[in-house]
Scaffold this motif. Structure first.
Motif, PDB file in Angstrom:
ATOM      1  N   ALA A   7      74.467  24.803  67.500  1.00  0.00           N
ATOM      2  CA  ALA A   7      74.491  23.403  66.525  1.00  0.00           C
ATOM      3  C   ALA A   7      73.243  22.761  65.679  1.00  0.00           C
ATOM      4  CB  ALA A   7      74.758  22.302  66.963  1.00  0.00           C
ATOM      5  N   TRP A   8      72.421  21.565  65.921  1.00  0.00           N
ATOM      6  CA  TRP A   8      71.471  21.159  64.498  1.00  0.00           C
ATOM      7  C   TRP A   8      70.244  22.059  65.654  1.00  0.00           C
ATOM      8  CZ3 TRP A   8      68.513  18.434  68.162  1.00  0.00           C
ATOM      9  CH2 TRP A   8      69.133  17.061  69.147  1.00  0.00           C
ATOM     10  N   TYR A  61      76.699  24.063  83.515  1.00  0.00           N
ATOM     11  CA  TYR A  61      75.835  22.806  83.276  1.00  0.00           C
ATOM     12  C   TYR A  61      74.039  22.272  84.214  1.00  0.00           C
ATOM     13  CZ  TYR A  61      78.213  20.996  79.400  1.00  0.00           C
ATOM     14  OH  TYR A  61      79.156  21.061  78.263  1.00  0.00           O
ATOM     15  N   PRO A  79      74.977  17.293  72.125  1.00  0.00           N
ATOM     16  CA  PRO A  79      76.449  16.446  73.512  1.00  0.00           C
ATOM     17  C   PRO A  79      77.189  17.251  72.653  1.00  0.00           C
ATOM     18  CG  PRO A  79      74.927  14.856  73.512  1.00  0.00           C
ATOM     19  CD  PRO A  79      74.536  16.058  72.671  1.00  0.00           C
ATOM     20  N   VAL A  80      78.485  17.640  73.517  1.00  0.00           N
ATOM     21  CA  VAL A  80      79.114  18.467  72.873  1.00  0.00           C
ATOM     22  C   VAL A  80      80.503  18.244  72.174  1.00  0.00           C
ATOM     23  CG1 VAL A  80      79.496  20.909  74.536  1.00  0.00           C
ATOM     24  CG2 VAL A  80      81.027  19.050  74.780  1.00  0.00           C
ATOM     25  N   THR A  81      81.440  18.594  71.104  1.00  0.00           N
ATOM     26  CA  THR A  81      82.122  17.686  70.460  1.00  0.00           C
ATOM     27  C   THR A  81      83.380  18.659  69.499  1.00  0.00           C
ATOM     28  OG1 THR A  81      80.478  18.492  68.292  1.00  0.00           O
ATOM     29  CG2 THR A  81      80.317  16.606  69.065  1.00  0.00           C
ATOM     30  N   GLY A  82      83.401  19.608  70.691  1.00  0.00           N
ATOM     31  CA  GLY A  82      85.005  19.851  70.553  1.00  0.00           C
ATOM     32  C   GLY A  82      86.540  19.091  70.779  1.00  0.00           C
ATOM     33  N   GLY A  83      87.838  20.353  70.162  1.00  0.00           N
ATOM     34  CA  GLY A  83      88.944  19.410  70.843  1.00  0.00           C
ATOM     35  C   GLY A  83      88.799  18.706  69.475  1.00  0.00           C
TER      36      GLY A  83
ATOM     37  N   LEU B  49      83.822  25.172  63.599  1.00  0.00           N
ATOM     38  CA  LEU B  49      83.037  24.895  64.639  1.00  0.00           C
ATOM     39  C   LEU B  49      82.881  26.126  65.210  1.00  0.00           C
ATOM     40  CD1 LEU B  49      86.309  23.765  65.279  1.00  0.00           C
ATOM     41  CD2 LEU B  49      85.218  23.037  66.547  1.00  0.00           C
ATOM     42  N   LYS B 116      86.514  17.920  75.827  1.00  0.00           N
ATOM     43  CA  LYS B 116      85.954  17.954  74.471  1.00  0.00           C
ATOM     44  C   LYS B 116      84.745  17.045  75.319  1.00  0.00           C
ATOM     45  CE  LYS B 116      88.259  14.504  71.498  1.00  0.00           C
ATOM     46  NZ  LYS B 116      88.712  15.579  70.341  1.00  0.00           N
ATOM     47  N   THR B 117      83.817  17.058  76.386  1.00  0.00           N
ATOM     48  CA  THR B 117      83.119  16.437  76.814  1.00  0.00           C
ATOM     49  C   THR B 117      82.210  17.579  78.059  1.00  0.00           C
ATOM     50  OG1 THR B 117      84.379  15.538  79.005  1.00  0.00           O
ATOM     51  CG2 THR B 117      83.935  13.946  76.840  1.00  0.00           C
ATOM     52  N   PRO B 120      81.305  23.403  75.689  1.00  0.00           N
ATOM     53  CA  PRO B 120      80.583  24.148  74.678  1.00  0.00           C
ATOM     54  C   PRO B 120      81.238  23.917  72.971  1.00  0.00           C
ATOM     55  CG  PRO B 120      80.145  25.729  76.188  1.00  0.00           C
ATOM     56  CD  PRO B 120      81.262  25.134  76.334  1.00  0.00           C
ATOM     57  N   PHE B 121      81.690  23.277  72.386  1.00  0.00           N
ATOM     58  CA  PHE B 121      82.410  23.847  71.454  1.00  0.00           C
ATOM     59  C   PHE B 121      81.096  22.219  70.442  1.00  0.00           C
ATOM     60  CE2 PHE B 121      85.590  24.789  73.323  1.00  0.00           C
ATOM     61  CZ  PHE B 121      85.975  26.039  72.675  1.00  0.00           C
ATOM     62  N   TRP B 122      81.056  22.814  69.008  1.00  0.00           N
ATOM     63  CA  TRP B 122      80.773  21.951  67.911  1.00  0.00           C
ATOM     64  C   TRP B 122      80.735  21.940  66.583  1.00  0.00           C
ATOM     65  CZ3 TRP B 122      77.375  25.372  71.817  1.00  0.00           C
ATOM     66  CH2 TRP B 122      77.409  24.507  72.519  1.00  0.00           C
ATOM     67  N   LYS B 123      81.363  20.483  66.215  1.00  0.00           N
ATOM     68  CA  LYS B 123      82.055  20.559  64.836  1.00  0.00           C
ATOM     69  C   LYS B 123      80.681  19.879  63.905  1.00  0.00           C
ATOM     70  CE  LYS B 123      86.242  19.080  66.366  1.00  0.00           C
ATOM     71  NZ  LYS B 123      86.659  18.160  67.028  1.00  0.00           N
ATOM     72  N   TRP B 133      76.663  17.331  61.306  1.00  0.00           N
ATOM     73  CA  TRP B 133      76.578  17.616  62.987  1.00  0.00           C
ATOM     74  C   TRP B 133      77.685  16.611  63.221  1.00  0.00           C
ATOM     75  CZ3 TRP B 133      77.263  22.562  64.271  1.00  0.00           C
ATOM     76  CH2 TRP B 133      76.417  23.892  63.991  1.00  0.00           C
ATOM     77  N   VAL B 134      79.109  16.543  64.041  1.00  0.00           N
ATOM     78  CA  VAL B 134      79.541  15.327  64.147  1.00  0.00           C
ATOM     79  C   VAL B 134      78.377  15.152  65.355  1.00  0.00           C
ATOM     80  CG1 VAL B 134      81.642  15.242  65.514  1.00  0.00           C
ATOM     81  CG2 VAL B 134      81.639  16.034  63.434  1.00  0.00           C
ATOM     82  N   GLU B 135      78.661  14.209  65.951  1.00  0.00           N
ATOM     83  CA  GLU B 135      77.631  13.328  66.719  1.00  0.00           C
ATOM     84  C   GLU B 135      78.938  12.919  67.857  1.00  0.00           C
ATOM     85  OE1 GLU B 135      74.989  10.117  66.383  1.00  0.00           O
ATOM     86  OE2 GLU B 135      74.398  11.001  64.877  1.00  0.00           O
ATOM     87  N   ALA B 136      78.623  13.365  69.476  1.00  0.00           N
ATOM     88  CA  ALA B 136      79.495  13.181  70.412  1.00  0.00           C
ATOM     89  C   ALA B 136      79.765  11.340  70.555  1.00  0.00           C
ATOM     90  CB  ALA B 136      78.851  13.486  71.620  1.00  0.00           C
TER      91      ALA B 136
END
Lengths: 83, 150
Positions: A7-8, A61, A79-83, B49, B116-117, B120-123, B133-136
């Protein structure tokens, strides 16, 4: 040691993956992060705020006090942002 | 079962696949997550994603194991898409099957909250101004924490 960025963190460090040699006196994740910050201005800037950096060692982790060695696969990501 | 894929999925077909040939299931719960076209005042035109291949599967398998320990499940399926998606597209599917509805409903909520927490996926969202990038979100962590897992 193989280090992956996602990611970033990938964008800001400027690479998705790099191989570095971890000094043998560094044995914990926290010390490894301090050492990584010193690798380049990009590393320093990307890793300036460690509260938004998550660490995985061998795809699990890890926290600051967890062990790490040059044989490990380390990943740094926000921090992850899936779902 | 865990599947990470770029292609779409059909929730109905996936549920049929779980129930086909069995008569012991009493309830099936499912959650389908889709791409919204806005986040607050910001319009979203697309979303990409990315994930950490290897760790994603490990984390999701660990979550499935945890769900199977806590609830009596007859089957469990998690599908998560990666790549570029547009508003309306499906992102994620969680299906749980049990003899009784409570186990199916609770485990399904647990799995999506923890996915969701932990996974390890990132949007990265695209909007009229570019991409970000979407923040948690703290609410996601709160939702996961109600299940008390470390």
């Amino acid at each position: 040691m193989k280090i992956l960025y996602f990611a970033w963190l990938r964008t800001r460090v400027g690479t998705a993956e790099e191989t570095l040699t971890l000094p043998s006196n560094i044995t914990e994740v926290g010390a490894m992060l301090s050492w990584l910050q010193g690798q380049s201005p990009k590393h320093e800037s990307a890793l300036a705020d460690l509260s938004v950096v998550r660490v995985a060692v061998n795809q699990e982790y890890a926290r600051a006090g967890d062990p790490v060695s040059d044989q490990d696969e380390v990943a740094l990501f926000p921090p992850v942002t899936g779902g | 079962m865990i599947r990470i894929q770029t292609e779409d999925f059909d929730p109905g077909q996936e549920i049929d696949g779980i129930t086909r040939g069995r008569t012991d299931i009493g309830g099936i719960a499912s959650f389908v997550g889709t791409v919204r076209d806005s986040d607050g005042d910001d319009g979203i035109t697309a979303m990409t994603l990315e994930h950490y291949p290897g760790m994603t599967e490990k984390q999701l398998a660990a979550l499935e194991d945890e769900a199977r320990k806590r609830w009596s499940l007859l089957d469990c399926l998690i599908i998560h898409r990666v790549g570029r998606l547009v508003p309306g597209d499906r992102i994620v599917l969680v299906v749980t099957a049990s003899s009784h509805r409570a186990d199916a409903l609770e485990s399904c909520a647990f799995l999506i909250d923890w996915l969701k927490t932990k996974a390890p996926f990132w949007k990265k969202e695209e909007n009229a101004d570019g991409e970000r990038w979407v923040e948690a979100r703290a609410e996601d962590t709160d939702a996961a924490n109600r299940w008390e897992i470390s």
